[in-house]
Motif scaffolding. Structure first.
Motif, short mmCIF file in Angstrom:
data_model
loop_
_atom_site.label_atom_id
_atom_site.label_comp_id
_atom_site.label_asym_id
_atom_site.label_seq_id
_atom_site.Cartn_x
_atom_site.Cartn_y
_atom_site.Cartn_z
N GLY A 9 -8.52 -64.99 48.07
CA GLY A 9 -7.56 -65.85 47.38
C GLY A 9 -6.16 -65.27 47.40
O GLY A 9 -5.21 -65.90 46.91
N ASP A 10 -6.01 -64.08 47.99
CA ASP A 10 -4.70 -63.43 48.02
C ASP A 10 -3.75 -64.11 49.00
O ASP A 10 -4.16 -64.92 49.84
N ALA A 11 -2.48 -63.74 48.89
CA ALA A 11 -1.45 -64.29 49.77
C ALA A 11 -1.74 -63.93 51.23
O ALA A 11 -2.37 -62.92 51.52
N LYS A 12 -1.24 -64.77 52.13
CA LYS A 12 -1.52 -64.61 53.56
C LYS A 12 -1.04 -63.27 54.07
O LYS A 12 -1.72 -62.60 54.86
N LYS A 13 0.14 -62.84 53.63
CA LYS A 13 0.72 -61.58 54.10
C LYS A 13 -0.17 -60.40 53.73
O LYS A 13 -0.43 -59.51 54.56
N VAL A 14 -0.67 -60.38 52.50
CA VAL A 14 -1.55 -59.29 52.04
C VAL A 14 -2.87 -59.31 52.80
O VAL A 14 -3.35 -58.28 53.27
N ALA A 15 -3.44 -60.50 52.94
CA ALA A 15 -4.73 -60.64 53.62
C ALA A 15 -4.65 -60.20 55.07
O ALA A 15 -5.53 -59.50 55.57
N ASN A 16 -3.60 -60.62 55.76
CA ASN A 16 -3.43 -60.26 57.17
C ASN A 16 -3.26 -58.76 57.35
O ASN A 16 -3.78 -58.16 58.30
N GLN A 17 -2.53 -58.14 56.43
CA GLN A 17 -2.32 -56.69 56.51
C GLN A 17 -3.64 -55.95 56.37
O GLN A 17 -3.93 -55.02 57.14
N VAL A 18 -4.46 -56.34 55.39
CA VAL A 18 -5.76 -55.68 55.18
C VAL A 18 -6.68 -55.92 56.37
O VAL A 18 -7.33 -54.99 56.87
N ALA A 19 -6.75 -57.18 56.85
CA ALA A 19 -7.63 -57.52 57.96
C ALA A 19 -7.26 -56.75 59.23
O ALA A 19 -8.13 -56.25 59.95
N THR A 20 -5.97 -56.63 59.50
CA THR A 20 -5.50 -55.90 60.68
C THR A 20 -5.85 -54.42 60.60
O THR A 20 -6.31 -53.81 61.57
N SER A 21 -5.66 -53.84 59.43
CA SER A 21 -5.93 -52.40 59.27
C SER A 21 -7.43 -52.09 59.37
O SER A 21 -7.81 -50.99 59.77
N LEU A 22 -8.28 -53.06 59.05
CA LEU A 22 -9.73 -52.83 59.08
C LEU A 22 -10.38 -53.24 60.40
O LEU A 22 -11.52 -52.86 60.66
N GLY A 23 -9.69 -54.05 61.20
CA GLY A 23 -10.27 -54.53 62.45
C GLY A 23 -11.17 -55.74 62.27
O GLY A 23 -12.11 -55.96 63.05
N ILE A 24 -10.89 -56.55 61.25
CA ILE A 24 -11.67 -57.77 60.99
C ILE A 24 -11.24 -58.86 61.97
O ILE A 24 -10.06 -59.02 62.27
N ASP A 25 -12.21 -59.63 62.48
CA ASP A 25 -11.95 -60.63 63.52
C ASP A 25 -11.14 -61.83 63.01
O ASP A 25 -10.22 -62.29 63.68
N GLU A 26 -11.52 -62.35 61.85
CA GLU A 26 -10.86 -63.55 61.32
C GLU A 26 -10.58 -63.35 59.83
O GLU A 26 -11.35 -62.69 59.13
N VAL A 27 -9.50 -63.94 59.35
CA VAL A 27 -9.18 -63.86 57.92
C VAL A 27 -8.67 -65.22 57.45
O VAL A 27 -7.91 -65.89 58.15
N TYR A 28 -9.13 -65.64 56.29
CA TYR A 28 -8.68 -66.89 55.66
C TYR A 28 -8.20 -66.54 54.26
O TYR A 28 -8.95 -65.96 53.47
N SER A 29 -6.96 -66.88 53.97
CA SER A 29 -6.33 -66.46 52.73
C SER A 29 -6.01 -67.65 51.83
O SER A 29 -6.14 -68.81 52.23
N GLU A 30 -5.58 -67.32 50.59
CA GLU A 30 -5.15 -68.31 49.59
C GLU A 30 -6.25 -69.36 49.33
O GLU A 30 -5.99 -70.55 49.24
N LEU A 31 -7.49 -68.87 49.23
CA LEU A 31 -8.63 -69.76 49.03
C LEU A 31 -9.07 -69.77 47.57
O LEU A 31 -9.12 -68.72 46.93
N LEU A 32 -9.42 -70.93 47.08
CA LEU A 32 -10.08 -71.06 45.78
C LEU A 32 -11.57 -70.79 45.97
O LEU A 32 -12.07 -70.83 47.10
N PRO A 33 -12.33 -70.52 44.90
CA PRO A 33 -13.77 -70.31 45.05
C PRO A 33 -14.48 -71.46 45.79
O PRO A 33 -15.34 -71.21 46.62
N ALA A 34 -14.08 -72.70 45.51
CA ALA A 34 -14.68 -73.84 46.21
C ALA A 34 -14.33 -73.84 47.69
O ALA A 34 -15.14 -74.23 48.54
N ASP A 35 -13.13 -73.37 48.01
CA ASP A 35 -12.70 -73.28 49.42
C ASP A 35 -13.55 -72.26 50.18
O ASP A 35 -13.85 -72.44 51.36
N LYS A 36 -13.92 -71.17 49.49
CA LYS A 36 -14.76 -70.15 50.13
C LYS A 36 -16.13 -70.74 50.48
O LYS A 36 -16.67 -70.46 51.55
#
Length: 369
Positions: free
Chosen positions: A213-240
């Protein structure tokens, strides 16, 4: 037996029938297969992975997609206040309002605001607390209407807000319907998170996805540093939940999808995934209850370990099934033509059972996986 040209010696045929009966006894299968799963569950528990049933081991062994929550799962969930910007009142006062408004929440961000405030919170000063899922909270503090949350909350309340240039979780504050500034909070990535993703790739996981549910900028930074393939940010619980259902629709064949989360908001997603994995130390009770597997020390690297344990367990189960069936069918054929005696029949029953049980015990030895 005369019409088949065979001797009518009843003693011989009764002996063969009893030999055939002993060989066909399914003890090796009935005992060794459940025992293999029990040993697998026991081996996993020694490594700090609680598996709630043998069927979950089988599903876990087929996992090809792993979806992660961010806060508390890939990060420590220990937030620290790094800055207060554009405040229209004293910084300490703004932090006080934020801590009081968030006082009823168990979310790590709320706890960090309360720690940063550093004083005992008098709950009698707070009333009308309302948590808006995925947005933030509103409350009355000393009779003043306070809103604390992300930019979605400000949009929901039609309050103009200031964007922040810093990377982190931004808590926007509004008091009596007017924007009062924002608080910057940063989370810390767990030390083994990057290694966990690498180990999952080695274990044959095809896609690692992060939902937050975090901002796109924060999510992308974490995903890039960890080597995650895909990231979806700013999601509500129902969106997940919707995103996991979308991933379930596109996965191929017998591949299974695992979701890893820790919060009360993750419970619906944990239930919806093929297999749910919860953090046991910091995770909420709802998440632990909804999950099929619990990591007792919150270390994400244990996910790859659990997959390896499940695959070893299933491999031993198939070994036992193959060994028991091959030996039994061979001995049945020998028994039918009179070559196998009762000693061979006992070996085909009890002997194979003992071998299968000894093989099943190997599931307990998972230290070097």
């Amino acid at each position: 037996m005369l019409f088949m040209g065979l001797s009518a010696d009843w003693g011989v045929w009764i002996y063969r029938a009893l030999t055939f009966l002993v060989i066909s006894c399914p003890c090796a299968l009935v005992i060794s297969i459940p025992l293999s799963f029990f040993a697998g569950i026991g081996g996993a528990s020694k490594e700090g992975v609680l598996v709630k049933g043998s069927n979950y081991l089988e599903i876990l062994s087929q996992t090809k997609y792993v979806v992660f929550d961010k806060t508390g799962t890939m990060t420590k969930g220990v937030f620290e206040v790094n800055g207060i910007h554009h405040s229209t009142i004293e910084n300490e006062k703004l932090l006080e309002y934020a801590a009081f408004a968030e006082s009823a929440s168990s979310h790590p961000i709320s706890k960090s605001l309360q720690r940063a405030y550093g004083k005992e919170i008098d709950r009698s000063r707070v009333s009308d607390i309302q948590e808006i899922s995925g947005n933030g909270v509103t409350a009355k503090v000393d009779g003043m209407e306070v809103a604390a949350g992300n930019d979605k909350l400000m949009k929901h309340l039609n309050i103009p807000y200031q964007d922040c240039h810093q990377t982190g979780t931004i808590i926007h504050m509004a008091i009596n319907g007017k924007y009062a500034g924002h608080i910057v909070i940063s989370d810390i990535i767990k030390p083994h998170s990057k290694a966990a993703i690498a180990e999952l790739k080695k274990a044959g996981v095809e896609r690692c996805v992060m939902l937050t549910g975090d901002a796109k900028k924060v999510a992308n930074q974490v995903a890039t540093s960890l080597g995650i393939d895909e990231v979806y940010s700013e999601l509500l619980p129902a969106d997940k939940v919707e995103k996991v259902e979308e991933l379930l629709r596109v996965k191929l064949g017998k591949a299974k999808l695992a979701f890893v989360g820790d919060g009360i908001n993750d419970a619906p997603v944990l239930s919806r995934a093929d297999i749910g994995i919860a953090m046991g130390a910091m995770g909420s009770d709802a998440a632990i209850e909804a999950a099929d597997i619990v990591l007792m020390d919150d270390d994400p690297i244990k996910i790859a370990k659990a997959i390896k344990i499940s695959r070893k367990c299933l491999r031993i189960v198939y070994q036992n099934i193959t060994m028991a069936l091959v030996v039994k069918f061979a001995c049945l054929a020998l028994g039918a033509v009179g070559i196998a005696n009762m000693y061979l029949a006992i070996f085909a029953d009890v002997g194979v059972m003992i071998l299968a049980v000894l093989n099943a015990i190997r599931c307990l030895f998972v230290k070097k996986l």
